[in-house]
Design an enzyme around this catalytic site. Structure first.
Site, mmCIF file in Angstrom:
data_model
loop_
_atom_site.group_PDB
_atom_site.id
_atom_site.type_symbol
_atom_site.label_atom_id
_atom_site.label_comp_id
_atom_site.label_asym_id
_atom_site.label_seq_id
_atom_site.Cartn_x
_atom_site.Cartn_y
_atom_site.Cartn_z
ATOM 1 N N SER A 137 -7.447 5.189 8.391
ATOM 2 C CA SER A 137 -7.960 4.753 9.702
ATOM 3 C C SER A 137 -6.897 5.084 10.741
ATOM 4 C CB SER A 137 -8.225 3.249 9.698
ATOM 5 O OG SER A 137 -9.083 2.903 8.654
ATOM 6 N N ARG A 168 9.402 4.413 5.802
ATOM 7 C CA ARG A 168 8.311 4.750 6.726
ATOM 8 C C ARG A 168 8.969 5.186 8.020
ATOM 9 N NH1 ARG A 168 5.070 2.801 10.759
ATOM 10 N NH2 ARG A 168 2.841 3.248 10.600
ATOM 11 N N GLU A 206 0.802 -1.228 0.000
ATOM 12 C CA GLU A 206 0.000 0.000 0.000
ATOM 13 C C GLU A 206 0.836 1.280 0.000
ATOM 14 O OE1 GLU A 206 -2.136 1.237 3.686
ATOM 15 O OE2 GLU A 206 -1.773 -0.818 4.340
ATOM 16 N N SER A 221 0.217 6.700 8.664
ATOM 17 C CA SER A 221 1.588 6.307 8.306
ATOM 18 C C SER A 221 2.336 7.534 7.831
ATOM 19 C CB SER A 221 1.584 5.292 7.160
ATOM 20 O OG SER A 221 1.417 3.991 7.658
HETATM 21 N N1 ADP Z 1 -17.709 8.143 3.893
HETATM 22 C C1 ADP Z 1 -16.808 7.855 4.843
HETATM 23 N N2 ADP Z 1 -17.018 6.816 5.679
HETATM 24 C C2 ADP Z 1 -16.135 6.511 6.647
HETATM 25 N N3 ADP Z 1 -15.004 7.221 6.872
HETATM 26 C C3 ADP Z 1 -14.728 8.264 6.084
HETATM 27 C C4 ADP Z 1 -15.620 8.637 5.025
HETATM 28 N N4 ADP Z 1 -15.092 9.696 4.384
HETATM 29 C C5 ADP Z 1 -13.952 9.999 5.003
HETATM 30 N N5 ADP Z 1 -13.714 9.144 6.039
HETATM 31 C C6 ADP Z 1 -12.535 9.233 6.919
HETATM 32 O O1 ADP Z 1 -11.499 8.592 6.239
HETATM 33 C C7 ADP Z 1 -10.877 7.589 7.062
HETATM 34 C C8 ADP Z 1 -10.445 6.451 6.193
HETATM 35 O O2 ADP Z 1 -9.513 6.951 5.285
HETATM 36 P P1 ADP Z 1 -8.855 6.068 4.155
HETATM 37 O O3 ADP Z 1 -7.746 6.880 3.575
HETATM 38 O O4 ADP Z 1 -9.868 5.581 3.221
HETATM 39 O O5 ADP Z 1 -8.229 4.931 5.045
HETATM 40 P P2 ADP Z 1 -8.392 3.327 5.078
HETATM 41 O O6 ADP Z 1 -7.553 2.887 3.922
HETATM 42 O O7 ADP Z 1 -7.820 2.953 6.400
HETATM 43 O O8 ADP Z 1 -9.820 2.979 4.941
HETATM 44 C C9 ADP Z 1 -11.947 7.229 8.087
HETATM 45 O O9 ADP Z 1 -11.361 6.754 9.272
HETATM 46 C C10 ADP Z 1 -12.653 8.553 8.278
HETATM 47 O O10 ADP Z 1 -11.982 9.354 9.203
HETATM 48 C C1 PAZ Z 2 -1.584 -0.297 9.642
HETATM 49 C C2 PAZ Z 2 -1.804 0.851 8.662
HETATM 50 C C3 PAZ Z 2 -0.604 0.952 7.717
HETATM 51 C C4 PAZ Z 2 -3.053 0.510 7.816
HETATM 52 O O1 PAZ Z 2 -3.350 1.580 6.912
HETATM 53 P P1 PAZ Z 2 -4.809 2.307 6.869
HETATM 54 O O2 PAZ Z 2 -5.826 1.261 6.489
HETATM 55 O O3 PAZ Z 2 -5.066 2.864 8.226
HETATM 56 O O4 PAZ Z 2 -4.683 3.383 5.822
HETATM 57 C C5 PAZ Z 2 -2.039 2.204 9.391
HETATM 58 O O5 PAZ Z 2 -3.239 2.162 10.083
HETATM 59 C C6 PAZ Z 2 -0.919 2.616 10.359
HETATM 60 O O6 PAZ Z 2 0.158 2.888 9.952
HETATM 61 N N1 PAZ Z 2 -1.241 2.682 11.657
HETATM 62 C C7 PAZ Z 2 -0.387 3.245 12.693
HETATM 63 C C8 PAZ Z 2 0.481 2.200 13.329
HETATM 64 C C9 PAZ Z 2 1.542 2.886 14.192
HETATM 65 O O7 PAZ Z 2 2.578 3.301 13.644
HETATM 66 O O8 PAZ Z 2 1.309 3.046 15.379
#
Ligand code: ADP
Ligand code: PAZ
Length: 414
Positions: free
Chosen positions: A192, A207, A141, A195
């Site tokens: 979520s 990273r 990713e 990074s």
């Molecule tokens: N429609 C949506 N539903 C849920 N979360 C959203 C939405 N739009 C924006 N977000 C925000 O974006 C974050 C997820 O970002 P994203 O870059 O897609 O990460 P991930 O790859 O971890 O899903 C959520 O934790 C929330 O803060």
């Molecule tokens: C594990 C992850 C790479 C997953 O990516 P995400 O789905 O959150 O975009 C990310 O949530 C992350 O880097 N978390 C923080 C872990 C830490 O350094 O404490």
């Protein structure tokens, strides 16, 4: 079929997708060819045509699927084809419905391998195989994130922007930034979780840090504290709230500025620091709590990002990820924090396609997948000395536009 012809078929076979299955949202980037010749049109499988129509004529899919039409990129060239890129997202918790929909639309009969990234590419691998008989070609990713950013920057002259007058949040305004010479830069992906990468060149990054206090934390805490049920609702609440009713400011402690160390009175000294006082607790609104949650998470990310930039001696900090979606409060706050705490030496930058770079980079990596498969095939064909047979088998394992197995004509929204 000859090996060369089979390989050419692999390079060009449609449809082209890149998928980023994240902790909260799944992002899907779809390439719609716009240069289809009449010959090609005649040969094109019915299912492929229907999938294209379904994806490009709708902007809502199933329960949580949305196409971000404002992000569509037209007249893009990828692997010598011209077309449009479409950006689609849905909740990762909706994955089983997505797979069902993919099956209904006949995708499983057309596509045998999907290029995917994000944690879900690992987590859902078996579901893809068992439910729709699709293999996942997995990409990292963070690799795909950078590839996607670099591609978007070249394609879209207004991809990158910053906030002018960042020191005055009420007056700060979005302005285009020339990011054509990007290196080196700090990249902060707020999904979520968070990074943080130091990027030195197109294939050279590390990273450097991360934090679990990210977009998922904001949304989770906001739902708990305000009873809201979506990110959009959380942001709407935050827009109307005031964190100063929740947080303890420097002035609440000092009665004014703490001059010696340049801490102005209106700076947050302690996030949520007033909430241990019963009276204060009973006078705050849901909006104030949402705003304080947003400010807390944003400031923490800004602070870690700034330290990373300092450590790496870099002056550009690029923030991406869907946490920034429809979220100017956080972007302006991050721009302010970078500017204020660095005395103007650090610049916060943002990108229009926020959370889609992983999926975009994944779509572009499809070449890499072919290259890997090519090596495998070359080795196999050398071993067996039966190149024609190998090529035929090979062409069935990736994507095929030439052998539709059904005539599904349903292209309505589900
Ligand atoms: N429609 C949506 N539903 C849920 N979360 C959203 C939405 N739009 C924006 N977000 C925000 O974006 C974050 C997820 O970002 P994203 O870059 O897609 O990460 P991930 O790859 O971890 O899903 C959520 O934790 C929330 O803060
Ligand atoms: C594990 C992850 C790479 C997953 O990516 P995400 O789905 O959150 O975009 C990310 O949530 C992350 O880097 N978390 C923080 C872990 C830490 O350094 O404490």
């Amino acid at each position: 079929m000859h090996l060369e012809a089979a390989l050419e078929l692999l390079r060009t076979a449609m449809p082209w997708f890149g998928m980023d299955i994240g902790g909260t949202l799944t992002k899907l980037v779809y390439f719609e060819p716009k240069d289809i010749t009449p010959d090609e049109q005649d040969q094109e499988a019915e299912i492929l045509r229907n999938i294209r129509r379904y994806l490009t004529k709708n902007s809502a899919y199933g329960k949580t699927g949305h196409r971000d039409t404002h992000l569509q990129m037209d007249n893009v060239e990828i692997r010598k084809r011209r077309g449009s890129l479409h950006f689609i997202r849905f909740q990762t918790t909706d994955m089983s419905n997505f797979l069902l929909l993919a099956k209904q639309k006949g995708m499983a009969e057309l596509v045998t391998t999907v290029c995917a990234t994000g944690g879900g590419a690992f987590k859902f691998e078996n579901e893809f195989r068992q439910q729709v008989n699709m293999k996942l070609a997995k990409f990292d990713e963070l690799d795909t994130l950078i590839k996607g950013i670099l591609f978007a920057e070249v394609q879209n002259p207004t991809e990158c922007y910053f906030y002018e007058n960042a020191r005055d949040i009420m007056k700060s305004e979005k302005r285009a930034f020339d990011f054509s010479k990007p290196y080196p830069f700090i990249l902060v992906n707020v999904g979520s979780g968070v990074s943080i990468l130091a990027v030195y060149g197109p294939d050279n990054y590390k990273r450097v840090s991360g934090t679990s206090l990210g977009g998922g934390t904001f949304l989770g805490l906001c739902c708990l504290l305000t009873g809201c049920n979506s990110f959009e609702e959380a942001i709407q609440l935050a827009t109307k709230g005031d964190n100063r009713k929740v947080d303890k400011l420097v002035r609440d402690i000092y009665g004014g500025d703490y001059d010696r160390f340049g801490l102005t009175g209106d700076l947050v000294a302690s996030s949520f620091g007033q909430m241990h006082i019963k009276d204060k607790r009973s006078s705050v609104s849901r909006e104030d709590l949402a705003n304080a949650t947003l400010v807390t998470i944003t400031n923490n990310i800004g602070s870690i990002a700034r330290m990373c930039a300092l450590n790496e001696k870099m002056d550009k900090v690029v923030f991406v990820g869907n946490f920034l979606r429809v979220n100017p409060i956080s972007m302006k706050l991050l721009a302010y924090a970078m500017e204020f705490w660095s005395n103007g030496t650090l610049k916060a930058l943002f990108l229009e396609h926020e959370g889609y770079f992983g999926a975009l980079g994944c779509l572009l990596q499809f070449n890499g997948e072919i290259a890997a498969a090519l090596n495998e095939t070359a080795e196999t064909s050398q071993q067996t000395q039966k190149s024609e047979t190998t090529a035929d088998t090979f062409s069935n394992t990736i994507n095929s536009t030439t052998s539709p197995h059904s005539n599904n004509t349903n292209n309505s929204d589900s």
